[in-house]
Write a protein that holds these residues in place. Structure first.
Motif, mmCIF file in Angstrom:
data_model
loop_
_atom_site.group_PDB
_atom_site.id
_atom_site.type_symbol
_atom_site.label_atom_id
_atom_site.label_comp_id
_atom_site.label_asym_id
_atom_site.label_seq_id
_atom_site.Cartn_x
_atom_site.Cartn_y
_atom_site.Cartn_z
ATOM 1 N N ALA A 59 -19.248 53.653 1.614
ATOM 2 C CA ALA A 59 -18.628 54.950 1.902
ATOM 3 C C ALA A 59 -18.936 55.388 3.325
ATOM 4 N N GLN A 60 -20.170 55.182 3.765
ATOM 5 C CA GLN A 60 -20.540 55.531 5.135
ATOM 6 C C GLN A 60 -19.798 54.646 6.139
ATOM 7 N N ALA A 61 -19.683 53.367 5.820
ATOM 8 C CA ALA A 61 -18.974 52.445 6.717
ATOM 9 C C ALA A 61 -17.510 52.843 6.849
ATOM 10 N N ARG A 91 -10.106 48.703 1.115
ATOM 11 C CA ARG A 91 -11.535 48.978 0.976
ATOM 12 C C ARG A 91 -11.783 50.247 0.153
ATOM 13 N N ARG A 92 -10.927 51.244 0.319
ATOM 14 C CA ARG A 92 -11.071 52.462 -0.482
ATOM 15 C C ARG A 92 -10.827 52.170 -1.965
ATOM 16 N N GLN A 93 -9.822 51.360 -2.242
ATOM 17 C CA GLN A 93 -9.545 50.992 -3.634
ATOM 18 C C GLN A 93 -10.702 50.192 -4.223
ATOM 19 N N ALA A 107 -13.287 55.035 10.214
ATOM 20 C CA ALA A 107 -11.978 55.612 9.907
ATOM 21 C C ALA A 107 -10.995 55.472 11.062
ATOM 22 N N ALA A 108 -11.480 55.600 12.282
ATOM 23 C CA ALA A 108 -10.587 55.547 13.445
ATOM 24 C C ALA A 108 -10.277 54.111 13.865
ATOM 25 N N THR A 109 -11.128 53.161 13.529
ATOM 26 C CA THR A 109 -10.957 51.786 14.027
ATOM 27 C C THR A 109 -10.460 50.785 12.986
ATOM 28 N N ILE A 110 -10.600 51.090 11.734
ATOM 29 C CA ILE A 110 -10.171 50.155 10.685
ATOM 30 C C ILE A 110 -8.670 50.322 10.472
ATOM 31 N N PRO A 111 -7.938 49.204 10.486
ATOM 32 C CA PRO A 111 -6.494 49.285 10.237
ATOM 33 C C PRO A 111 -6.208 49.914 8.864
#
Length: 194
Positions: free
Chosen positions: A80-82, A98-100, A87-91
């Motif tokens: 969750a922290q990652a 990853r959220r799922q 949030a700004a750099t992950i496509p």
């Protein structure tokens, strides 16, 4: 976590019961009423050696479960922290995947925690049932020996003459008959489908 609460609740209920049992009544409690006996089952659970052994073992089992669940909590928190930091750099498509995956891990952890919570509750209930089964013939014998015409539950009685209470006798006999119970966490039996 709920599991810590189970152990704490069980300990608190036994400690509170023991404290209630230790409270002093009036200096002159009035006459003992022939044939009236009083028994305090919660005090037996709190003060008997088997009751204390069950409490200690349930606390140990709760700690084991907490140790089992801790890696899930740590992994979930780390992910969750990652995700928050990236949030700004992950496509976007990777972020959604990853959220799922994180949501699925959270659900799995919650399901495991609920299962372990139910197992601990069931285990404690089964041990208390064994203690109750051991107490029953002791109570019948004490009832007959003391010439009781009625046996009242201490929780229903506000103040009583201590001469009418038989709890100490029951605890002494239970300690001799059933000093401990050995057990592990028990799976909850499957409920029949209707």
């Amino acid at each position: 976590m709920k599991l810590i609460a189970i152990g704490a609740f069980a300990l608190a209920s036994l400690t509170a019961s023991a404290a209630l049992a230790q409270t002093q009544g009036p200096a002159n409690p009035g006459p003992a009423i022939p044939g009236v006996c009083v028994f305090y089952s919660q005090r037996v659970l709190a003060q008997s050696t088997v009751g204390q052994a069950v409490q200690t073992r349930v606390e140990q089992l709760a700690k084991e479960v907490q140790g089992e669940l801790q890696p899930y909590a740590t992994a979930i928190q780390t992910e969750a922290q990652a995700l928050q930091q990236g949030a700004a750099t992950i496509p976007a498509d990777q972020m959604n995947q990853r959220r799922q995956a994180l949501q699925q891990r959270i659900q799995e952890a919650q399901q495991l925690e609920a299962t372990r919570d139910n197992e601990l509750r069931y285990t404690l209930a089964q041990q208390r049932q064994k203690i109750s089964e051991a107490i029953e013939p002791i109570l019948v014998a004490v009832y007959q020996e003391k010439g009781c015409g009625i046996m009242l539950d201490r929780e229903s009685v506000f103040i009583l003459n201590p001469a009418m209470e038989v709890t100490d006798t029951v605890i002494q006999r239970l300690n001799a008959q059933l000093p401990t119970l050995n057990f592990n966490r028990m799976p909850v039996p499957a409920q029949p489908q209707s």
